[in-house]
Every structure is written in C-alpha cells, then in structure tokens.
Design an enzyme around this catalytic site. Sequence first.
Site, PDB file in Angstrom:
ATOM      1  CD  GLN A  71      -1.017  -0.648   3.665  1.00  0.00           C
ATOM      2  OE1 GLN A  71      -2.212  -0.384   3.751  1.00  0.00           O
ATOM      3  NE2 GLN A  71      -0.415  -1.408   4.567  1.00  0.00           N
TER       4      GLN A  71
ATOM      5  CG  ASP B 113      -0.525  -4.721   9.982  1.00  0.00           C
ATOM      6  OD1 ASP B 113      -0.015  -4.610   8.838  1.00  0.00           O
ATOM      7  OD2 ASP B 113      -1.437  -3.984  10.373  1.00  0.00           O
TER       8      ASP B 113
ATOM      9  CG  ASP C 216      -3.946 -13.109   5.534  1.00  0.00           C
ATOM     10  OD1 ASP C 216      -4.873 -13.150   6.367  1.00  0.00           O
ATOM     11  OD2 ASP C 216      -4.114 -12.888   4.332  1.00  0.00           O
ATOM     12  CB  ALA C 217      -5.250 -10.939  10.609  1.00  0.00           C
TER      13      ALA C 217
ATOM     14  CG  ASP D 254      -7.318  -1.144  14.655  1.00  0.00           C
ATOM     15  OD1 ASP D 254      -8.087  -0.474  13.937  1.00  0.00           O
ATOM     16  OD2 ASP D 254      -6.369  -0.648  15.286  1.00  0.00           O
TER      17      ASP D 254
ATOM     18  N   PRO E 219      -9.070  -7.319  -2.298  1.00  0.00           N
ATOM     19  CG  PRO E 219      -6.868  -6.627  -2.025  1.00  0.00           C
ATOM     20  CD  PRO E 219      -8.085  -6.362  -2.849  1.00  0.00           C
TER      21      PRO E 219
END
Length: 315
Positions: free
Chosen positions: A39, A114, A146-147, A164, A173
């Site tokens: 990102q 995260d 990946d949570a 969160d 995604p």
Amino acid sequence: MVWDWFMDASVWIAERLSPVDIYQHGVSQMLMHKQTAFQEMSIVISESYGKALVLDGKWQTCTGDEFIYHELIAHLPCVLHGAPRKVLIAGGADGGAAREVLKWKTVEEVVIADLDGEVIDACREMLPEIHQGSLNDARVKIQVADAFDLIEASSSEYDVIIADLTDPIEEGPAYPLFTREFFEACRAALTPDGVLINQAGSMAPPWVRLLARVTKTMESAFGYAVAAAAPVPTYGSLWGLTIARTKPIETGMAPSKIDELVQEHVQGSLRMFDGSAFVAALQTPRYVRQAIDHEQTVYTLENPPALSAEGDRRE
C-alpha cells in the site's frame, strides 16, 4: 489521494467519504511517503490534529483524536469479558489498541498480526505518541502475517480479538475479512467467554447499510452482535465498532459497576473511556438498529454481493 496546493501554500488531503462527499485534512508537513509492498503510506503533520498515518489515501489515525477510537475498541470488549488474559489484534500496526489493552492487569500476552511490516516499523519509529512503547513491550508478540491465516490456525486461544483492519469494502483483497468464514474462524479462535470487536465502518445514513451487512454477518457467525458508536472527528462521521460473542451482550450495565471494574483491573490514565462512555457507546442509534434488523445480506466467500445499488458501498 488528492493533493491540492492553495494560495496559502498549505497541503490538503482530500479523502472521499463517498462518490459525492469529501473530507479534507489540512497538512503542514510530510514526514514520510512511500509505497510498501502492499500500500501507499504517508505520515504527515496535520494543522489541527497532529501527526497522522494515511494508507492508500485514507486517514487511519492521528495523535489528536486516536485516544477516542483506541480506548473504545480496546476497553469495550475487555470490560465485556471481565478479565482478559490473551488478546489478538488483527491489524493495529500503530500500536494504539495494544497500548490500551496492556493497561489491563490481567493481560499476559498480546499478539499483533499485520500484513505490512513496513507500516509497523514506520509507526514504531515515527508515531511514539500513539504506541507509547507498546510495540516494544515484552508481552507483545508481533506477527507480520495475514490475520485470517493466523486466526484460522488458532483454537480457543484468545479472550478478546480486536479486528482493527481496513474499512469494510465489498470488493478487492480485503473483502474476505468481512465474511462469515472469517468471523467463524474468529469464533473458533476465542475462548468460550471470548469477545470479538470489529471496525465496521461509517454510521452516516447514506452508508449505514454497509455497517448493517457487516453486523448481520457477525451475528450469523456468533449469534449476538451489537454495533457500538465511536465519535472520532477525523473520520468524518460517527463510526461503528461491532461487538460479537456467543452469549447475549449486556448493553445496559450500570456505569458505576463498570467504573469499579476499570478501577480494579486497569492501570494508567484514560481520556475517553469510563462507565458512562461504555453505556453511551452501546446505545446504538435507532436508524442503525433498524438498518441492521432489516438487512438480509450475509457476506460469504462463496457468494460475494452484487455491486449494483447506489449507496451500497463506500467508494
């Protein structure tokens, strides 16, 4: 993200709350700007609210009002549980939620999961006002992962899960993080008395249907779900934090009872949260309750929603 230079040489972040609504944040300094593997990340100094983290053009948190969001998202589920020992924070790279959870004397371990380690590193270095050392606390385990995968691999392990994560969206995604499959994995990862709280999106009337769908999906996985209201000024509208568990959620507890629990179990100062704030947050506005009651859509991996009706998604 739109950057406009006005005659006074100020910089403005223009965040689209909808296709026809924009919230602008005045910025005096850019501290960091980079593209991570996942990102676009910026850390800026805003004119009114101090340092801020911006991801993909969307305002995430800032030093001026983060305490409102982080105290609510952390202490609401901890109070409902009563004595959390192990907590998972999915997302939470800024460390604000972890900071609040660590105030509970009963907490022995906090896992932060995260996907973007670069954001965690940037927040650790540049937003100490928010994490206040939580990202370096010995009780905190940081998983750059990946949570969803981490939660799926857990069983009856956590007393509280704090999701969160990104704003709810119906495409892209991040969509799996708002499906029944994800919430069922959260339920399986929680202890029998466990509580999930999820960042569920805007309560603004034009966009409340998206929050209603997320809440209805959580209810389908857990049996009980309540949308709490978080008044965070820099989010541009009243924000929803949906709580879910497998037993009824008591929304009318006496404020004095909660204050006693907090006094006994929480160390450190609180600016937003107390018994009255707890009760107020859980008195969901009528139009939101009606939207949830009338909603029929449940998000699943197998049947993603059709994106046809205007106002069904946040662009």
